[in-house]
Design an enzyme around this catalytic site. Structure first.
Site, short mmCIF file in Angstrom:
data_model
loop_
_atom_site.label_atom_id
_atom_site.label_comp_id
_atom_site.label_asym_id
_atom_site.label_seq_id
_atom_site.Cartn_x
_atom_site.Cartn_y
_atom_site.Cartn_z
N PHE A 114 0.85 -1.19 0.00
CA PHE A 114 0.00 0.00 0.00
C PHE A 114 0.89 1.25 0.00
CE2 PHE A 114 -2.45 -3.46 1.73
CZ PHE A 114 -3.72 -3.28 1.19
N LEU A 157 2.27 -1.50 4.58
CA LEU A 157 2.07 -0.06 4.36
C LEU A 157 3.44 0.60 4.24
CD1 LEU A 157 -0.55 0.72 7.21
CD2 LEU A 157 -1.01 -0.06 4.88
N CYS A 158 3.63 1.41 3.21
CA CYS A 158 4.88 2.13 3.03
C CYS A 158 5.12 3.06 4.23
CB CYS A 158 4.84 2.95 1.75
SG CYS A 158 6.17 4.16 1.64
N VAL A 159 6.26 2.93 4.88
CA VAL A 159 6.49 3.65 6.14
C VAL A 159 6.48 5.17 5.96
CG1 VAL A 159 9.02 3.42 6.01
CG2 VAL A 159 7.93 3.83 8.21
N ALA A 183 3.02 6.33 5.25
CA ALA A 183 2.19 6.13 6.44
C ALA A 183 2.46 7.22 7.48
CB ALA A 183 2.45 4.75 7.03
#
Lengths: 130, 138, 100
Positions: free
Chosen positions: A39, A77-79, A82
């Site tokens: 994501f 989830l892409c840090v 996010a």
């Protein structure tokens, strides 16, 4: 066949997450493996456990969580995306001095390297976005 | 980092102007991170994506970070093939002289500085696209 | 290569650009808002018919139905598919490209 799936947009605003979900279900039903769902951009908003959609609407976040539990999916989830948007797991919340975390079950936060790895390791990479 | 022996042809396709949305910036992020994976990488700029490479971007008035200089650093990340579609440039009233100069140092040629930016026609770009194992869309 | 188009050609140039750069024998799938391109008699129909001479063009049935577009009124020769076939198409083609 091993699939990597990328979701670039958040829930409800765009159909991207819905399409990706339908695609993932069909792929699993056909006996394929899903290496990872990544994501990215606003897509990280699919991973908050705090959404409360109306009762007569689909619950996009829960739907992903359930699919992950049933099929041991890796939802990432892409840090950086996010953090920019206020999606934090317990560790990130502590590290950044925030008073809450909000990641839904089945999701985890990790770096962009996970996207590249998904592209390299999967037989097919399919991207859903705006 | 990748499974030993797995080298794929990866193309980053950039079709959006910078700043209006975050995609141009994020594409650069993936390219920089992806460099560590030692894959066969190239970048394509077409449609409004060609505006990402213009010379003289100044974001002072919109309060956003100007990331255009990062493109000039791509050579240091061994990104040596950057393709810009000629038809997209022309349709937007641009030419190569409106774009930043992008180069890399060729280690196989005594570190000679060489251009990494190539203006290509639709036919050539189509051929390049068709050869890819993975296309990242931005 | 399988090209995925999810935006209406009346709103974005994704389909245009895809048709400019897709090689002969590639496949194109219209889904989400792109299914509106499939309507026969539309301003896009001719361009789609021309593309079908060299490309395989598919349209996702569930997205057509959701938008109230009957299969009987789409451009002749377009293949209407479901999600199972969508998955199968991604397997048949080595690479999938999304025109976002």
């Amino acid at each position: 066949m091993k699939f990597g799936i990328v979701v670039n947009e958040g829930p409800y605003q765009h159909q991207a997450s819905d399409s990706a979900y339908q695609f993932a279900r069909a792929a699993l039903a056909a006996g394929h493996e899903i290496f990872r769902v990544f994501f990215y951009h606003d897509g990280v908003n699919n991973g908050t456990r705090l959404t409360v959609p109306p009762q007569d609407d689909r619950n996009i976040v829960e739907r992903w969580s359930e699919l992950a539990t049933e099929n041991e999916l890796d939802l990432v989830l892409c840090v950086a995306a996010a953090q920019r948007r206020g999606l934090l797991d317990e560790g990130e919340a502590q590290r950044n001095g925030k008073d809450a975390d909000n990641i839904a079950p089945g999701f985890r936060i990790s770096g962009l390297g996970q996207l590249i790895e998904a592209a390299v390791q999967s037989d097919r990479l399919v991207t859903f976005g705006d | 980092m990748s499974e030993e022996g797995t080298i794929k042809k990866l193309m980053y396709v950039n079709r959006k102007a910078p700043y209006g949305t975050i995609y141009a910036l994020e594409s650069l992020e993936v390219v920089l991170i992806g460099a560590a994976f030692d894959q066969d990488v190239c970048l394509a700029f077409l449609d409004d994506g060609v505006f990402q490479l213009t010379e003289g971007q100044n974001t002072d008035g919109i309060g956003m970070k100007n990331f255009s200089k990062t493109y000039t650093a791509l050579g240091d990340y061994e990104v040596t093939r950057i393709y810009v579609e000629r038809e997209s440039l022309e349709a937007r009233g641009l030419s190569e002289t409106d774009l930043q100069e992008l180069t890399y140092e060729d280690e196989d040629d005594d570190w000679a500085e060489k251009p990494s930016l190539h203006i290509v026609g639709s036919d050539e770009l189509a051929q390049l696209m068709a050869e890819q194992d993975v296309v990242f869309s931005f | 290569m399988l090209h995925l188009i999810n935006k209406s050609p009346f709103e974005r140039n994704a389909l245009d650009s895809c048709l400019r750069l897709a090689q002969d024998s590639h496949a194109v799938l219209l889904f989400e808002d792109a299914v509106v391109a499939a309507m026969d008699g539309s301003a896009q129909a001719e361009c789609l018919q021309e593309a079908m001479n060299r490309l395989s063009v598919y349209v996702l049935g569930p997205d057509l139905e959701a938008r109230g577009l009957p299969k009987e009124r789409i451009v002749e020769g377009l293949e209407v598919i479901d999600y199972d076939r969508f998955v199968a198409l991604t397997c048949e083609h080595d690479t999938t490209q999304s025109w976002l």
